[in-house]
Design a protein around this motif. Sequence first.
Motif, PDB file in Angstrom:
ATOM      1  N   GLU A 136      -2.011  -9.797  11.236  1.00 33.49           N
ATOM      2  CA  GLU A 136      -0.667  -9.337  11.568  1.00 33.49           C
ATOM      3  C   GLU A 136      -0.642  -7.822  11.467  1.00 33.49           C
ATOM      4  OE1 GLU A 136       2.371 -11.160   9.215  1.00 33.49           O
ATOM      5  OE2 GLU A 136       1.710 -13.186   9.694  1.00 33.49           O
ATOM      6  N   ALA A 137       0.161  -7.201  12.321  1.00 29.52           N
ATOM      7  CA  ALA A 137       0.327  -5.745  12.289  1.00 29.52           C
ATOM      8  C   ALA A 137       1.766  -5.417  12.658  1.00 29.52           C
ATOM      9  CB  ALA A 137      -0.639  -5.061  13.251  1.00 29.52           C
ATOM     10  N   GLU A 138       2.212  -4.268  12.205  1.00 27.83           N
ATOM     11  CA  GLU A 138       3.566  -3.789  12.486  1.00 27.83           C
ATOM     12  C   GLU A 138       3.444  -2.402  13.101  1.00 27.83           C
ATOM     13  OE1 GLU A 138       6.430  -1.868   9.394  1.00 27.83           O
ATOM     14  OE2 GLU A 138       6.639  -4.046   9.276  1.00 27.83           O
ATOM     15  N   TRP A 139       4.073  -2.209  14.262  1.00 29.81           N
ATOM     16  CA  TRP A 139       4.006  -0.945  14.989  1.00 29.81           C
ATOM     17  C   TRP A 139       5.429  -0.423  15.116  1.00 29.81           C
ATOM     18  CZ3 TRP A 139       1.070  -0.609  20.319  1.00 29.81           C
ATOM     19  CH2 TRP A 139       0.938   0.725  20.709  1.00 29.81           C
ATOM     20  N   VAL A 140       5.741   0.696  14.476  1.00 27.17           N
ATOM     21  CA  VAL A 140       7.073   1.294  14.538  1.00 27.17           C
ATOM     22  C   VAL A 140       6.995   2.503  15.453  1.00 27.17           C
ATOM     23  CG1 VAL A 140       8.974   2.296  13.216  1.00 27.17           C
ATOM     24  CG2 VAL A 140       7.571   0.479  12.201  1.00 27.17           C
ATOM     25  N   PHE A 141       7.853   2.522  16.486  1.00 21.58           N
ATOM     26  CA  PHE A 141       7.764   3.575  17.493  1.00 21.58           C
ATOM     27  C   PHE A 141       9.117   3.811  18.154  1.00 21.58           C
ATOM     28  CE2 PHE A 141       6.804  -0.452  19.523  1.00 21.58           C
ATOM     29  CZ  PHE A 141       7.623  -0.437  20.639  1.00 21.58           C
ATOM     30  N   VAL A 142       9.182   4.899  18.926  1.00 24.44           N
ATOM     31  CA  VAL A 142      10.346   5.237  19.737  1.00 24.44           C
ATOM     32  C   VAL A 142       9.839   5.503  21.150  1.00 24.44           C
ATOM     33  CG1 VAL A 142      12.241   6.861  20.117  1.00 24.44           C
ATOM     34  CG2 VAL A 142      11.560   6.268  17.777  1.00 24.44           C
ATOM     35  N   PRO A 143      10.238   4.690  22.148  1.00 27.48           N
ATOM     36  CA  PRO A 143       9.857   4.985  23.528  1.00 27.48           C
ATOM     37  C   PRO A 143      10.532   6.281  23.988  1.00 27.48           C
ATOM     38  CG  PRO A 143      10.679   2.737  23.334  1.00 27.48           C
ATOM     39  CD  PRO A 143      10.999   3.438  22.061  1.00 27.48           C
ATOM     40  N   LEU A 144       9.776   7.129  24.665  1.00 26.32           N
ATOM     41  CA  LEU A 144      10.318   8.401  25.142  1.00 26.32           C
ATOM     42  C   LEU A 144      10.419   8.453  26.655  1.00 26.32           C
ATOM     43  CD1 LEU A 144       8.244  10.771  22.828  1.00 26.32           C
ATOM     44  CD2 LEU A 144      10.580   9.947  22.481  1.00 26.32           C
TER      45      LEU A 144
END
Length: 171
Positions: A136-144
Amino acid sequence: MTWLVKTINNYLYQFFLDWLQPLRHIYLILYLLLYMAFISTTPAMAANLSGGLLKQPATEITVSLSNSANELKFEPNHLELVAGKRYQLRLTNPSQLKHYFTAKDFADGIWTQKVEAGKVEIKGAIHELELKPGAEAEWVFVPLKSGKYSLRCPIPGHTEAGMTGEIVVSN
């Protein structure tokens, strides 16, 4: 006389190295500031990033890479995101095979806050994640950047078998 010339040369060389070191730091800072000025974010997105967007809770989305029956597919295989919003993408691999979450063009158009897997947190540009069986992995991001982006697992045979998807980012 030769000893004196070498001593003077060494002294001057060290003096210029010591003098140039702060200039290298200034150059690096200026380069980074110029680079950030040319990033393709809108003023509204830049204001959101600096004005507390990162303090707001992220919208959670879970994507499974395959399933317990080892079917080669993403579940779900279509993601709809909004540029400038913060997301927490939870990736799981319940199958007995390793899989990749690969969407390079999408990854080039986002700002990654972090990727967390186990007790490891990774920061910076991420282009693809490999999940081993049961991972399992968690990816926190903001699309630009808005657009339609393809998602796939590039392991030979997986894309061809249907392990593909689409990520749509709207304004």
